[in-house]
Design a protein around this motif. Structure first.
Motif, short mmCIF file in Angstrom:
data_model
loop_
_atom_site.label_atom_id
_atom_site.label_comp_id
_atom_site.label_asym_id
_atom_site.label_seq_id
_atom_site.Cartn_x
_atom_site.Cartn_y
_atom_site.Cartn_z
N LEU A 98 0.81 -1.20 0.00
CA LEU A 98 0.00 0.00 0.00
C LEU A 98 0.85 1.27 0.00
N GLY A 99 0.36 2.26 -0.73
CA GLY A 99 1.04 3.54 -0.81
C GLY A 99 2.13 3.62 -1.85
N THR A 100 2.31 2.57 -2.65
CA THR A 100 3.40 2.57 -3.64
C THR A 100 2.93 2.92 -5.04
N SER A 101 1.63 3.01 -5.26
CA SER A 101 1.10 3.35 -6.58
C SER A 101 -0.25 4.05 -6.41
N THR A 102 -0.75 4.62 -7.48
CA THR A 102 -2.03 5.34 -7.42
C THR A 102 -3.16 4.41 -7.01
N MET A 103 -3.12 3.18 -7.51
CA MET A 103 -4.21 2.24 -7.24
C MET A 103 -4.12 1.61 -5.85
N SER A 104 -3.02 1.85 -5.12
CA SER A 104 -2.89 1.25 -3.79
C SER A 104 -2.78 2.30 -2.69
N THR A 105 -3.04 3.55 -3.02
CA THR A 105 -2.96 4.62 -2.03
C THR A 105 -4.29 4.84 -1.32
N SER A 106 -5.38 4.60 -2.03
CA SER A 106 -6.73 4.78 -1.48
C SER A 106 -7.30 3.42 -1.08
N ILE A 107 -7.93 3.36 0.08
CA ILE A 107 -8.54 2.10 0.51
C ILE A 107 -9.71 1.74 -0.41
N ARG A 108 -10.39 2.75 -0.95
CA ARG A 108 -11.50 2.47 -1.87
C ARG A 108 -10.99 1.76 -3.13
N GLU A 109 -9.94 2.30 -3.74
CA GLU A 109 -9.37 1.67 -4.93
C GLU A 109 -8.80 0.30 -4.62
N THR A 110 -8.20 0.17 -3.46
CA THR A 110 -7.62 -1.12 -3.07
C THR A 110 -8.70 -2.19 -2.95
N LEU A 111 -9.81 -1.86 -2.29
CA LEU A 111 -10.90 -2.84 -2.14
C LEU A 111 -11.53 -3.16 -3.48
N ILE A 112 -11.68 -2.16 -4.34
CA ILE A 112 -12.27 -2.39 -5.66
C ILE A 112 -11.42 -3.36 -6.47
N THR A 113 -10.10 -3.13 -6.49
CA THR A 113 -9.23 -4.02 -7.27
C THR A 113 -9.17 -5.41 -6.67
N LEU A 114 -9.23 -5.52 -5.35
CA LEU A 114 -9.26 -6.84 -4.72
C LEU A 114 -10.53 -7.59 -5.11
N CYS A 115 -11.67 -6.89 -5.07
CA CYS A 115 -12.94 -7.53 -5.45
C CYS A 115 -12.91 -7.98 -6.91
N GLU A 116 -12.37 -7.14 -7.77
CA GLU A 116 -12.29 -7.50 -9.19
C GLU A 116 -11.41 -8.72 -9.39
N GLN A 117 -10.29 -8.77 -8.69
CA GLN A 117 -9.37 -9.91 -8.82
C GLN A 117 -10.00 -11.18 -8.27
N ILE A 118 -10.70 -11.07 -7.15
CA ILE A 118 -11.36 -12.24 -6.56
C ILE A 118 -12.44 -12.77 -7.49
N ARG A 119 -13.26 -11.86 -8.04
CA ARG A 119 -14.34 -12.31 -8.94
C ARG A 119 -13.77 -12.98 -10.18
N THR A 120 -12.65 -12.47 -10.68
CA THR A 120 -12.04 -13.07 -11.88
C THR A 120 -11.49 -14.45 -11.59
N LEU A 121 -10.73 -14.58 -10.52
CA LEU A 121 -10.06 -15.85 -10.21
C LEU A 121 -11.02 -16.93 -9.74
N TYR A 122 -12.10 -16.51 -9.06
CA TYR A 122 -13.06 -17.49 -8.55
C TYR A 122 -14.33 -17.55 -9.40
N LYS A 123 -14.28 -16.87 -10.55
CA LYS A 123 -15.37 -16.94 -11.53
C LYS A 123 -16.72 -16.58 -10.92
N VAL A 124 -16.75 -15.42 -10.30
CA VAL A 124 -17.99 -14.88 -9.72
C VAL A 124 -18.53 -13.83 -10.67
N GLN A 125 -19.82 -13.90 -10.98
CA GLN A 125 -20.42 -12.96 -11.91
C GLN A 125 -20.43 -11.55 -11.31
N ASP A 126 -20.05 -10.58 -12.12
CA ASP A 126 -20.04 -9.19 -11.66
C ASP A 126 -21.46 -8.73 -11.34
#
Length: 349
Positions: A98-126
């Motif tokens: 955290l804090g090393t890039s634009t996408m990891s500085t905000s907790i909102r962006e961090t949670l969004i990217t985590l959710c997107e990665q989880i849905r992709t890897l575990y094949k969960v419908q958006d």
């Protein structure tokens, strides 16, 4: 709903159907009282934030320590070795420095990217039609429930969040209301933060009062520091005299942190057997040691050459590796940040 109520609803539906038929109106499923999508009182967000009843669960692990104590090195090692902990299962490990890039500085962006990665890897419908960007509280609940809705039985999930104190204060990130208290038994979350710079530690202990889930990284003792000096010199085909090594250890006693020892050892690699040992030329803290290190480089090679060549080299390395830290251990990465700060290329706080 009990049987009596269900029967009453059914009779009411039949009566409604008969009445509508008598006046020439076709009765459709959408007119049923049980059609939740047509119910204006039904909130579709509830479907995506519901957590199933559970009796067994995990809790996040919190790693704490002073700045420079080696937390990032530990987190990077956990990321590297976590698959072996869960062998022979095919595990998934997600890491955010955290804090090393634009996408990891905000907790909102961090949670969004985590959710997107989880849905992709575990094949969960958006989820369709849900706004994560504007509704932060829903995003927090959605993230917590998503960890329960995915099937991690055969694919355990580990989430590593390093340096939570480096998140910006937007969305009250330092209050840690985004941290789930309970996780499925096959989901692990590891979070690290400093103990000496912000109110983060106080806040997280208030909202996450589970003392057994906190692990503190303590200072290095003299024996470990001695071994590190020996191994580093051996790897570099160097040798310090007994007097020089004792001098380094005496300086290290002023600040028993791995990062400080790393800087001292780096400076000692350039010593000759006749080098004059001056305590004032090493500094008694990490920042002072970094300052002296670069002053020596500038004296030896010239300020312009060091500023231009080293600065450009480090920026190129950051462009390639800043988000993944693939080529840096924790100590090396923080050391890199301090170097950039000395060159005027990055703010060091």
């Amino acid at each position: 709903m009990n049987k009596a109520t269900e029967e009453a609803v059914k009779q009411q539906q039949l009566a409604m159907s008969a009445y509508l038929k008598s006046i020439g109106v076709t009765y459709v499923v959408g007119d049923e009282y049980t059609d939740m999508e047509s119910d204006s009182k039904h909130n579709p967000q509830d479907t995506f934030t519901e957590i199933p009843v559970h009796t067994k669960f995990n809790r996040p692990l919190i790693i704490i320590g002073k700045s420079g104590s080696g937390k990032t090195a530990v987190m990077a090692k956990l990321f590297q070795t976590s698959p072996s902990f869960l062998s022979p299962l095919k595990s998934i490990t997600m890491v955010r420095f955290l804090g090393t890039s634009t996408m990891s500085t905000s907790i909102r962006e961090t949670l969004i990217t985590l959710c997107e990665q989880i849905r992709t890897l575990y094949k969960v419908q958006d989820p369709f039609g849900l706004d994560f960007e504007s509704d932060y509280q829903f995003l927090v609940r959605y993230f917590a429930s998503l960890l329960w809705r995915i099937n991690t039985t055969n694919r355990p999930l580990t989430i590593i969040l390093d340096s939570a104190d480096q998140l910006n204060v937007a969305d009250h990130a330092h209050l840690f209301n985004w941290l789930p208290h309970k996780l499925p038994v096959t989901v692990r979350m590891i979070v690290s933060l400093v103990t000496d710079r912000t109110d983060c530690l106080t806040n997280i202990r208030l909202v996450f009062p589970f003392v057994d889930r906190f692990v503190e990284i303590t200072d290095l003792d003299r024996g470990v520091a001695d071994n590190i000096i020996n191994m580093t010199n051996k790897a570099q085909h160097r040798h310090l005299s007994k007097k020089q090594k004792n001098f380094v250890l005496e300086q290290f006693a002023k600040c028993c942190l791995p990062l400080y020892l790393k800087v001292l050892v780096d400076m000692s690699l350039s010593w000759r057997s006749y080098t004059d040992l001056d305590p004032g030329s090493l500094g008694s803290s990490i920042k002072e040691a970094i300052k002296f290190l670069f002053n020596n480089l500038e004296k030896a090679h010239g300020e312009v050459l060091v500023r231009k060549s080293l600065g450009k080299c480090l920026i190129n390395m950051c462009v390639q590796d800043l988000n993944t830290k693939s080529n840096f251990d924790g100590i090396g990465f923080k050391y890199l940040c301090l170097i950039l700060g000395k060159q005027g290329l990055m703010h060091v706080s």
